[in-house]
Design an enzyme around this catalytic site. Structure first.
Site, PDB file in Angstrom:
ATOM      1  N   LYS A 148       0.871  -1.184   0.000  1.00 56.18           N
ATOM      2  CA  LYS A 148       0.000   0.000   0.000  1.00 56.18           C
ATOM      3  C   LYS A 148       0.898   1.222   0.000  1.00 56.18           C
ATOM      4  O   LYS A 148       2.008   1.179   0.528  1.00 56.18           O
ATOM      5  CB  LYS A 148      -0.882   0.004   1.254  1.00 56.18           C
ATOM      6  CG  LYS A 148      -2.113   0.874   1.133  1.00 56.18           C
ATOM      7  CD  LYS A 148      -3.265   0.144   0.490  1.00 56.18           C
ATOM      8  CE  LYS A 148      -4.417   1.080   0.206  1.00 56.18           C
ATOM      9  NZ  LYS A 148      -5.617   0.360  -0.261  1.00 56.18           N
ATOM     10  N   ASP A 199      -7.011   4.316  -4.639  1.00 60.37           N
ATOM     11  CA  ASP A 199      -7.651   4.180  -3.322  1.00 60.37           C
ATOM     12  C   ASP A 199      -8.281   5.543  -3.050  1.00 60.37           C
ATOM     13  O   ASP A 199      -8.528   6.308  -3.996  1.00 60.37           O
ATOM     14  CB  ASP A 199      -6.613   3.786  -2.246  1.00 60.37           C
ATOM     15  CG  ASP A 199      -7.269   3.388  -0.922  1.00 60.37           C
ATOM     16  OD1 ASP A 199      -7.909   2.330  -0.878  1.00 60.37           O
ATOM     17  OD2 ASP A 199      -7.171   4.146   0.065  1.00 60.37           O
TER      18      ASP A 199
HETATM   19  P1  NDP Z   1     -13.021   7.709  -2.834  1.00 60.92           P
HETATM   20  O1  NDP Z   1     -11.983   8.722  -2.606  1.00 60.92           O
HETATM   21  O2  NDP Z   1     -13.580   7.497  -4.183  1.00 60.92           O
HETATM   22  O3  NDP Z   1     -14.253   7.971  -1.837  1.00 60.92           O
HETATM   23  C1  NDP Z   1     -14.082   8.035  -0.467  1.00 60.92           C
HETATM   24  C2  NDP Z   1     -15.406   8.417   0.177  1.00 60.92           C
HETATM   25  O4  NDP Z   1     -15.269   8.350   1.577  1.00 60.92           O
HETATM   26  C3  NDP Z   1     -15.819   9.836  -0.140  1.00 60.92           C
HETATM   27  O5  NDP Z   1     -17.219   9.924  -0.103  1.00 60.92           O
HETATM   28  C4  NDP Z   1     -15.190  10.614   1.021  1.00 60.92           C
HETATM   29  O6  NDP Z   1     -15.815  11.874   1.275  1.00 60.92           O
HETATM   30  C5  NDP Z   1     -15.414   9.657   2.156  1.00 60.92           C
HETATM   31  N1  NDP Z   1     -14.390   9.863   3.185  1.00 60.92           N
HETATM   32  C6  NDP Z   1     -13.040   9.887   3.015  1.00 60.92           C
HETATM   33  N2  NDP Z   1     -12.415  10.115   4.186  1.00 60.92           N
HETATM   34  C7  NDP Z   1     -13.404  10.244   5.103  1.00 60.92           C
HETATM   35  C8  NDP Z   1     -13.408  10.498   6.503  1.00 60.92           C
HETATM   36  N3  NDP Z   1     -12.266  10.666   7.182  1.00 60.92           N
HETATM   37  N4  NDP Z   1     -14.614  10.544   7.123  1.00 60.92           N
HETATM   38  C9  NDP Z   1     -15.775  10.368   6.444  1.00 60.92           C
HETATM   39  N5  NDP Z   1     -15.834  10.141   5.125  1.00 60.92           N
HETATM   40  C10 NDP Z   1     -14.666  10.075   4.473  1.00 60.92           C
HETATM   41  O7  NDP Z   1     -12.406   6.330  -2.259  1.00 60.92           O
HETATM   42  P2  NDP Z   1     -12.877   4.847  -2.527  1.00 60.92           P
HETATM   43  O8  NDP Z   1     -14.342   4.783  -2.709  1.00 60.92           O
HETATM   44  O9  NDP Z   1     -11.992   4.260  -3.544  1.00 60.92           O
HETATM   45  O10 NDP Z   1     -12.465   4.151  -1.152  1.00 60.92           O
HETATM   46  C11 NDP Z   1     -13.354   4.075  -0.037  1.00 60.92           C
HETATM   47  C12 NDP Z   1     -12.883   2.990   0.906  1.00 60.92           C
HETATM   48  O11 NDP Z   1     -12.861   1.732   0.196  1.00 60.92           O
HETATM   49  C13 NDP Z   1     -11.468   3.162   1.470  1.00 60.92           C
HETATM   50  O12 NDP Z   1     -11.425   2.608   2.768  1.00 60.92           O
HETATM   51  C14 NDP Z   1     -10.620   2.303   0.536  1.00 60.92           C
HETATM   52  O13 NDP Z   1      -9.429   1.877   1.153  1.00 60.92           O
HETATM   53  C15 NDP Z   1     -11.568   1.139   0.312  1.00 60.92           C
HETATM   54  N6  NDP Z   1     -11.281   0.347  -0.873  1.00 60.92           N
HETATM   55  C16 NDP Z   1     -11.292   0.898  -2.120  1.00 60.92           C
HETATM   56  C17 NDP Z   1     -11.056   0.119  -3.223  1.00 60.92           C
HETATM   57  C18 NDP Z   1     -11.183   0.645  -4.604  1.00 60.92           C
HETATM   58  O14 NDP Z   1     -11.161  -0.167  -5.546  1.00 60.92           O
HETATM   59  N7  NDP Z   1     -11.340   1.936  -4.808  1.00 60.92           N
HETATM   60  C19 NDP Z   1     -10.679  -1.305  -3.092  1.00 60.92           C
HETATM   61  C20 NDP Z   1     -10.781  -1.809  -1.738  1.00 60.92           C
HETATM   62  C21 NDP Z   1     -11.032  -0.981  -0.693  1.00 60.92           C
HETATM   63  P3  NDP Z   1     -15.179  13.234   0.677  1.00 60.92           P
HETATM   64  O15 NDP Z   1     -15.668  13.301  -0.735  1.00 60.92           O
HETATM   65  O16 NDP Z   1     -15.706  14.286   1.563  1.00 60.92           O
HETATM   66  O17 NDP Z   1     -13.690  13.076   0.784  1.00 60.92           O
END
Ligand code: NDP
Length: 449
Positions: free
Chosen positions: A128, A168
């Site tokens: 990571k 991510d």
């Molecule tokens: P994105 O950046 O596309 O979206 C993240 C979302 O989570 C946004 O809505 C963001 O809000 C919100 N968010 C981020 N930080 C916080 C916080 N501290 N408190 C509350 N809300 C928060 O990321 P992904 O959708 O790709 O990833 C989301 C999760 O899924 C992560 O944990 C990631 O590690 C996991 N994941 C992702 C994969 C992928 O293929 N993308 C694969 C496996 C796991 P805002 O817009 O305000 O930042």
């Protein structure tokens, strides 16, 4: 020594060696509680000190990333790559850009990734990376300059047979494209060094959708295990990024009703349900306008905005945390269970605190840990690597079928290792042991390295 004393002794040593890294401690604890008793029953792993070795990353690279903002000011950020284990394949795992990124967070994510990648059945190790760079509010040119500077250093540590990063939080198609362009330019090679690429330059169909779809497929399998279906179930989803959007898309396709989404500022509750048309509004809002989820309520006034809140107080049948780590506290979990929630499938990595997991397990509701439930994303990344090596592209249908089969297979492995005599499945235990065995057997075969 009892197993709880053994766990305490193991964790005390780990905390001493890794001070100030609470997320890493939490992730290791979650795994060690099941692996230590398993090792005791299978002494070959104990003699080889497999768990001790697996809690020490192969290496961590940390570097300075300098870039110039639109005003011409020089900015300095810190970049990292945690190469956790390449026992069963090249290091593989996402890159996160978020101002809260620390070494502890990346170590926990890389550790989890090793088990998750093993569960997919594909030959991928765990890693990571990321930076404390905050992409919010930055112009496209600033994002480009940062990504190029980040890759200028990272490119000497990665490669298609060494380490293959992906997206991510804060790293989507745009950022992957800038980084891939820079890698190609510096190394003068066109190889599958990153996944999540655009379709025009080696990307895979279904990759964008894979994590969100997989989270829902896993829930479908858990429900089927109990003779139930997703259709008609009321679902609370958190987040509104990549994972959340496609989890909602698949839930709608399978006839569920989704009533919440969120971002880091707050949540929306739409009692009428988020429809395909409303989801299209959210996708545009987040991907193109890069706006806030609160704007949903201006467009759909029947929905209410929960300022600064998470969605877990809204009654639901099933919960899909798809935002970030530790977003479900013990109190949130109690509220969910009290309000009738019967299942949780983790889209985000480690979104439930230890107290939340204890609450779900005590209530004996279905709980799918992230290393199993969200493995669909890295699985299709693995298939992107395969397509790149073969220099061909599979169709959307073919990839969706493969994704569905892989998620079904992960579910079966979790049941195999997590089912107790009374028929209850502890998916966390099942995922931990199933993920561990393959990596541990490879490490045994290599001897002491
Ligand atoms: P994105 O950046 O596309 O979206 C993240 C979302 O989570 C946004 O809505 C963001 O809000 C919100 N968010 C981020 N930080 C916080 C916080 N501290 N408190 C509350 N809300 C928060 O990321 P992904 O959708 O790709 O990833 C989301 C999760 O899924 C992560 O944990 C990631 O590690 C996991 N994941 C992702 C994969 C992928 O293929 N993308 C694969 C496996 C796991 P805002 O817009 O305000 O930042």
């Amino acid at each position: 020594m009892s197993s709880s004393e053994q766990l305490e002794e193991f964790m005390n040593g780990l905390i001493r060696r890794n001070p100030g890294e609470p997320e890493f401690h939490q992730a290791v604890h979650e795994v060690a509680q099941h692996i230590l008793p398993f090792i005791q029953a299978n002494p070959k792993y104990e003699k080889a000190q497999i768990l001790q070795r697996l809690t020490e990353p192969d290496r961590i690279v940390s570097f300075r990333v300098c870039w110039e903002d639109d005003e011409g000011s020089v900015r300095t950020q810190r970049g990292y790559r945690v190469q956790h284990s390449n026992a069963i394949g090249p290091y593989k795992g996402g890159i996160r850009f978020h101002d809260n990124v620390t070494q502890s967070i990346l170590k926990f994510l890389a550790f989890e990734q090793t088990f998750k990648n093993s569960l997919t059945g594909l030959p991928m190790g765990g890693g990571k990376g990321g930076s404390d760079f905050n992409p919010k509010g930055k112009s496209d040119r600033e994002i480009m300059r940062f990504c190029q500077s980040f890759m200028t250093e990272l490119c000497r540590h990665i490669g298609p047979f060494t380490d293959v990063p992906a997206g991510d939080i804060g790293v989507g198609g745009r950022e992957i494209s800038y980084m891939f362009g820079q890698y190609k330019r510096i190394r003068n090679e066109f190889t599958g060094v990153l996944t999540g690429k655009g379709l025009a330059f080696g990307g895979s169909e279904i990759r964008v959708e894979a994590t969100g779809y997989g989270v829902v497929y896993f829930m479908e399998d858990m429900l089927a295990q109990k003779g139930e279906k997703l259709e008609g179930k009321v679902c609370a989803v958190s987040g509104s990024g990549n994972v959340a959007q496609y989890a909602v898309e698949k839930l709608l396709a399978l006839g569920a009703k989704v009533i919440t989404m969120s971002d880091s500022s707050g949540a929306i509750h739409d009692p009428d349900g988020i429809t395909t048309e409303k989801l299209a509004f959210i996708k545009h809002l987040k991907e193109v306008k890069r706006g806030r989820i609160s704007e949903y309520c201006d467009e759909y006034p029947n929905a209410r905005y929960l300022d600064g809140k998470r969605p877990w107080g809204v009654p639901c049948d099933l919960a899909f945390p798809c935002a970030t780590q530790n977003e479900i506290s013990g109190e949130d979990a109690t509220l969910l269970v009290q309000n009738g929630c019967k299942g949780v499938s983790e889209g985000a990595n480690m979104p439930s605190t230890k107290e939340a997991i204890d609450t779900f397990q005590k209530a004996r509701i279905m709980f799918a840990p992230s290393k199993a439930a969200n493995a669909g994303g890295v699985a299709v990344s693995g298939l992107e690597m395969t397509q790149n090596s073969m220099r061909l592209s599979w169709s959307r249908e073919e990839l969706n079928q493969r994704l569905r089969a892989i998620m079904g297979d992960i579910h079966r492995k979790c049941v195999q290792y997590g089912k107790s005599d009374d028929g209850h499945v502890d998916y966390l235990k099942g995922a931990n042991i199933a993920g561990f065995v393959k990596v541990a057997d490879a490490m045994l075969a290599y001897g002491v390295i």
